[in-house]
Write an enzyme that holds these catalytic residues in place. Structure first.
Site, PDB file in Angstrom:
ATOM      1  N   LYS A 224       0.864  -1.187   0.000  1.00 14.65           N
ATOM      2  CA  LYS A 224       0.000   0.000   0.000  1.00 14.65           C
ATOM      3  C   LYS A 224       0.892   1.225   0.000  1.00 14.65           C
ATOM      4  CE  LYS A 224      -4.438   1.084   0.207  1.00 14.65           C
ATOM      5  NZ  LYS A 224      -5.631   0.382  -0.269  1.00 14.65           N
TER       6      LYS A 224
ATOM      7  N   ASP B 268      -7.089   4.461  -4.332  1.00 11.32           N
ATOM      8  CA  ASP B 268      -7.729   4.342  -3.013  1.00 11.32           C
ATOM      9  C   ASP B 268      -8.319   5.731  -2.760  1.00 11.32           C
ATOM     10  OD1 ASP B 268      -7.817   2.443  -0.461  1.00 11.32           O
ATOM     11  OD2 ASP B 268      -7.377   4.413   0.326  1.00 11.32           O
TER      12      ASP B 268
HETATM   13  P1  NDP Z   1     -12.873   8.014  -2.539  1.00 10.78           P
HETATM   14  O1  NDP Z   1     -11.812   9.014  -2.340  1.00 10.78           O
HETATM   15  O2  NDP Z   1     -13.422   7.790  -3.898  1.00 10.78           O
HETATM   16  O3  NDP Z   1     -14.107   8.327  -1.576  1.00 10.78           O
HETATM   17  C1  NDP Z   1     -13.980   8.406  -0.195  1.00 10.78           C
HETATM   18  C2  NDP Z   1     -15.309   8.888   0.349  1.00 10.78           C
HETATM   19  O4  NDP Z   1     -15.299   8.787   1.765  1.00 10.78           O
HETATM   20  C3  NDP Z   1     -15.582  10.355   0.019  1.00 10.78           C
HETATM   21  O5  NDP Z   1     -16.965  10.531  -0.112  1.00 10.78           O
HETATM   22  C4  NDP Z   1     -15.037  11.068   1.246  1.00 10.78           C
HETATM   23  O6  NDP Z   1     -15.613  12.333   1.493  1.00 10.78           O
HETATM   24  C5  NDP Z   1     -15.470  10.096   2.321  1.00 10.78           C
HETATM   25  N1  NDP Z   1     -14.618  10.267   3.499  1.00 10.78           N
HETATM   26  C6  NDP Z   1     -13.281  10.116   3.570  1.00 10.78           C
HETATM   27  N2  NDP Z   1     -12.842  10.387   4.797  1.00 10.78           N
HETATM   28  C7  NDP Z   1     -13.944  10.719   5.492  1.00 10.78           C
HETATM   29  C8  NDP Z   1     -14.160  11.102   6.821  1.00 10.78           C
HETATM   30  N3  NDP Z   1     -13.133  11.209   7.683  1.00 10.78           N
HETATM   31  N4  NDP Z   1     -15.441  11.352   7.214  1.00 10.78           N
HETATM   32  C9  NDP Z   1     -16.474  11.235   6.338  1.00 10.78           C
HETATM   33  N5  NDP Z   1     -16.314  10.893   5.068  1.00 10.78           N
HETATM   34  C10 NDP Z   1     -15.080  10.633   4.662  1.00 10.78           C
HETATM   35  O7  NDP Z   1     -12.305   6.627  -1.926  1.00 10.78           O
HETATM   36  P2  NDP Z   1     -12.788   5.155  -2.196  1.00 10.78           P
HETATM   37  O8  NDP Z   1     -14.254   5.116  -2.399  1.00 10.78           O
HETATM   38  O9  NDP Z   1     -11.890   4.559  -3.220  1.00 10.78           O
HETATM   39  O10 NDP Z   1     -12.401   4.442  -0.808  1.00 10.78           O
HETATM   40  C11 NDP Z   1     -13.306   4.380   0.297  1.00 10.78           C
HETATM   41  C12 NDP Z   1     -12.864   3.279   1.251  1.00 10.78           C
HETATM   42  O11 NDP Z   1     -12.840   2.025   0.559  1.00 10.78           O
HETATM   43  C13 NDP Z   1     -11.457   3.434   1.836  1.00 10.78           C
HETATM   44  O12 NDP Z   1     -11.431   2.878   3.145  1.00 10.78           O
HETATM   45  C14 NDP Z   1     -10.603   2.559   0.920  1.00 10.78           C
HETATM   46  O13 NDP Z   1      -9.405   2.142   1.557  1.00 10.78           O
HETATM   47  C15 NDP Z   1     -11.563   1.411   0.700  1.00 10.78           C
HETATM   48  N6  NDP Z   1     -11.295   0.586  -0.470  1.00 10.78           N
HETATM   49  C16 NDP Z   1     -11.241   1.135  -1.718  1.00 10.78           C
HETATM   50  C17 NDP Z   1     -11.022   0.343  -2.817  1.00 10.78           C
HETATM   51  C18 NDP Z   1     -11.095   0.866  -4.197  1.00 10.78           C
HETATM   52  O14 NDP Z   1     -11.084   0.051  -5.129  1.00 10.78           O
HETATM   53  N7  NDP Z   1     -11.198   2.170  -4.419  1.00 10.78           N
HETATM   54  C19 NDP Z   1     -10.732  -1.107  -2.672  1.00 10.78           C
HETATM   55  C20 NDP Z   1     -10.910  -1.604  -1.314  1.00 10.78           C
HETATM   56  C21 NDP Z   1     -11.148  -0.768  -0.279  1.00 10.78           C
HETATM   57  P3  NDP Z   1     -14.719  13.691   1.249  1.00 10.78           P
HETATM   58  O15 NDP Z   1     -14.647  13.809  -0.234  1.00 10.78           O
HETATM   59  O16 NDP Z   1     -15.490  14.752   1.928  1.00 10.78           O
HETATM   60  O17 NDP Z   1     -13.376  13.429   1.896  1.00 10.78           O
END
Ligand code: NDP
Length: 445
Positions: free
Chosen positions: A126, A166
Site C-alpha cells: 500500500k 484508493d
Molecule cells: P474516494 O476518495 O473515492 O471516496 C472516499 C469517500 O469517503 C468520500 O466521499 C469522502 O468524502 C469520504 N470520506 C473520507 N474520509 C472521510 C471522513 N473522515 N469522514 C467522512 N467521510 C469521509 O475513496 P474510495 O471510495 O476509493 O475508498 C473508500 C474506502 O474504501 C477506503 O477505506 C478505501 O481504503 C476502501 N477501499 C477502496 C477500494 C477501491 O477500489 N477504491 C478497494 C478496497 C477498499 P470527502 O470527499 O469529503 O473526503
C-alpha cells in the site's frame, strides 16, 4: 488474544510506536489466530507471525511540486511493500491529509490477507501521500502525481509492485501517474498500475468492482439465512468510488439506498438515492453532498450526528477507517439491522465489531467484503499480460464467482474452527494460512 501471541504483538508495539491504526489491524488478525497456531506448529517454528508483521520494504520520500501561484509545496510519499509470498506487491495509493506511515502499514497489512482471499497470485502492499487533492486544480494534481512517480517508478513494475487507487486516487490520478511512468521508463508497461482508463489498458468493471463486490458479499451472507437485498433499506456512507457503485449494485438487486455522505455531512433520501445525479455531482463536478440537496426535493442534509442513526436493514460503511463506532453499532442493532458489509477498510471500530457479532448481525469484514476491487485489478493485470480486453459481462461474471468463493471459503474456514457463521475468523484464518504456507515453502527470505 491468546498468550502465545502476546510476545509477537508486544514486538509490533515496540517496533512501531504511535502507529495506532496499524496496531489495531494487527491485533484484529492476531485475535483470530490462537487456534491456528495450536493446529499448525510449523508456523511458530518458522516465525511466520513475526515475519508477516515486518514489511519486506518501506519507502518514504519527499514529493516537491509547484502550485498554481508558483509556490513550492512539499509532501511526503510512502510505499510499503509488505509481503510478496503470493505474487507482486499489490495495493492502492491513498492521497489524503491524514496519511502517515501507520495508516499505510495498516492498509498494507490488511491487503496481504485480502489479496490471499481472492485466490489470485498477488502479494500485499500500500502507499500514498499526505497530499490533499481536494480543491486543487487539474494542473496541480498532475504536477503532484508526476513528482510522486518520479521517485516511485524505481520501486515498481508489473513483476515487482503494482499500485492502484484508493481514497483521493481515481482515474485522473492513475492517468497522470501512468503517463509519467511511461515517460521515465520509455516502456508501455500496462501492468504496472491498475484502475487505468478503458482506452489505455484499463478493465471494464474495475471502477465498479469494490462497491459491487461488497454488495454481492452482503447478498451471499443474507442468502445463508434465506434472505436477500430485495425490498430492503440500505444505508451507505461515503460518496466516492466504493460508495457510488455499492449503491448501484444494491439498487440493481432491489434494495432502496437511503443514505450517503462525505466529510461535510450525510444525506437522507427516503425516495431512494438518485444515482445519476450523485454521479454527476461527485464524478463530473467533484462537488459536495450539499449540491445534491439543492437539486433533489425531499432529500435532507444532516451535518451533525451519525449516519448510522438512520434505520436500515443493511449497512455498508464505504468511507474510511473507524467511522462506525460502538454507539453506532448499538443504534444499528436497536433499529433491527440484518447485515453489515464493510466496503471501506477497517471502518468499524473493534468495539463495534464485537457488538455486532454478539448481537448475531451478519458481519462481513472489509478484507473479505471489499476484496472485489483488488480481485478485478488482478483481472486487469491478466488482460494486460495477454494484450486482451474482456467484455463487461464476462468480467462481472468473474467478479461474482470470486466474491462467492471468498464468501464460501470464509464460511468453510469458520466451520473448520468451530465458529460457524463467523466471517471475521473465517477471513483472517483463511487469508493467513494461504500466505503462511507460501512463506514456509519459499524458505527464510
Ligand atoms: P474516494 O476518495 O473515492 O471516496 C472516499 C469517500 O469517503 C468520500 O466521499 C469522502 O468524502 C469520504 N470520506 C473520507 N474520509 C472521510 C471522513 N473522515 N469522514 C467522512 N467521510 C469521509 O475513496 P474510495 O471510495 O476509493 O475508498 C473508500 C474506502 O474504501 C477506503 O477505506 C478505501 O481504503 C476502501 N477501499 C477502496 C477500494 C477501491 O477500489 N477504491 C478497494 C478496497 C477498499 P470527502 O470527499 O469529503 O473526503
Amino acid at each position: 488474544m491468546e498468550d502465545r501471541l502476546q510476545p509477537a504483538f508486544a514486538e509490533v508495539l515496540r517496533r512501531n510506536p504511535g502507529e495506532v491504526e496499524f496496531h489495531q489491524a494487527v491485533r484484529e488478525v492476531f485475535e483470530s489466530l490462537g487456534p491456528v497456531l495450536r493446529k499448525n506448529p510449523q508456523y511458530a517454528e518458522a516465525a511466520v507471525l513475526e515475519r508477516i508483521c515486518e514489511p519486506e520494504r518501506q519507502i518514504i520520500f519527499r514529493v516537491p511540486w509547484v502550485d498554481d501561484t508558483g509556490r513550492v509545496r512539499i509532501n511526503r510519499g510512502f510505499r510499503v511493500e509488505y509481503n510478496s509470498a503470493l505474487g507482486p506487491f499489490k495495493g492502492g495509493l491513498r492521497f489524503h491529509p491524514s496519511v502517515y506511515l501507520g495508516i499505510v502499514k495498516f492498509l498494507g497489512f490488511e491487503q496481504i490477507f485480502k489479496n490471499a482471499l481472492t485466490g489470485l497470485p498477488i502479494g500485499g502492499g500500500k502507499g500514498g501521500s499526505d497530499f490533499d487533492p481536494r480543491g486543487r486544480s487539474d494542473g496541480e494534481v498532475m504536477r503532484f502525481c508526476q513528482s510522486f512517480m518520479t521517485e516511485l517508478y524505481r520501486h515498481i513494475g508489473e513483476y515487482t509492485d503494482v499500485p492502484a487507487g484508493d481514497i483521493g486516487v481515481g482515474a485522473r490520478e492513475i492517468g497522470y501517474l501512468f503517463g509519467q511512468y511511461k515517460r521515465i521508463t520509455n516502456r508501455y508497461e500496462s501492468g504496472v498500475l491498475t484502475g487505468k482508463g478503458l482506452t489505455w489498458g484499463g478493465s471494464l468493471v474495475r471502477k465498479e468492482a469494490t462497491g459491487y463486490g461488497s454488495v454481492l458479499f452482503a447478498q451471499s451472507m443474507l442468502g445463508t439465512v434465506g434472505e436477500s437485498l430485495d425490498g430492503r433499506r440500505v444505508s451507505i456512507s461515503g460518496s466516492g468510488n466504493v460508495a457510488i457503485y455499492a449503491a448501484e449494485k444494491a439498487q440493481q438487486l432491489g434494495g432502496r439506498v437511503v443514505t450517503f455522505s462525505d466529510s461535510s455531512g450525510y444525506v437522507v433520501d427516503e425516495a431512494g438515492v438518485d444515482l445519476s445525479l450523485l454521479k454527476e455531482i461527485k464524478e463530473v463536478e467533484r462537488g459536495r453532498v450539499s449540491d445534491y440537496i439543492a437539486r433533489r426535493p425531499g432529500a435532507r442534509l444532516v451535518k451533525d450526528g451519525s449516519i448510522w442513526d438512520v434505520p436500515t436493514d443493511v449497512a455498508l460503511p464505504c468511507a474510511t477507517q473507524n467511522e462506525l463506532t460502538e454507539a453506532d453499532a448499538k443504534q444499528l442493532v436497536a433499529n433491527g439491522v440484518r447485515a453489515v458489509a464493510e466496503g471501506a477498510n477497517m471502518p468499524s471500530t473493534p468495539e463495534a465489531v464485537a457488538l455486532l457479532r454478539e448481537a448475531g448481525v451478519l458481519f462481513g469484514p472489509g478484507k473479505a467484503a471489499n476484496a472485489g476491487g483488488v480481485a478485478t485489478s488482478a483481472l486487469e493485470m491478466q488482460q494486460n499480460a495477454s494484450r486482451d480486453s474482456w467484455s463487461f459481462g464476462h468480467t462481472e461474471d468473474r467478479l461474482a464467482e470470486i466474491m462467492v468463493s471468498i464468501h464460501d471459503n470464509c464460511l468453510a474456514t469458520a466451520d473448520e474452527y468451530d465458529v460457524p457463521g463467523d466471517y471475521v475468523v473465517g477471513a483472517n484464518v483463511r487469508g493467513f494460512t494461504q500466505v503462511a504456507d507460501a512463506m514456509i515453502a519459499l524458505g527464510v527470505v
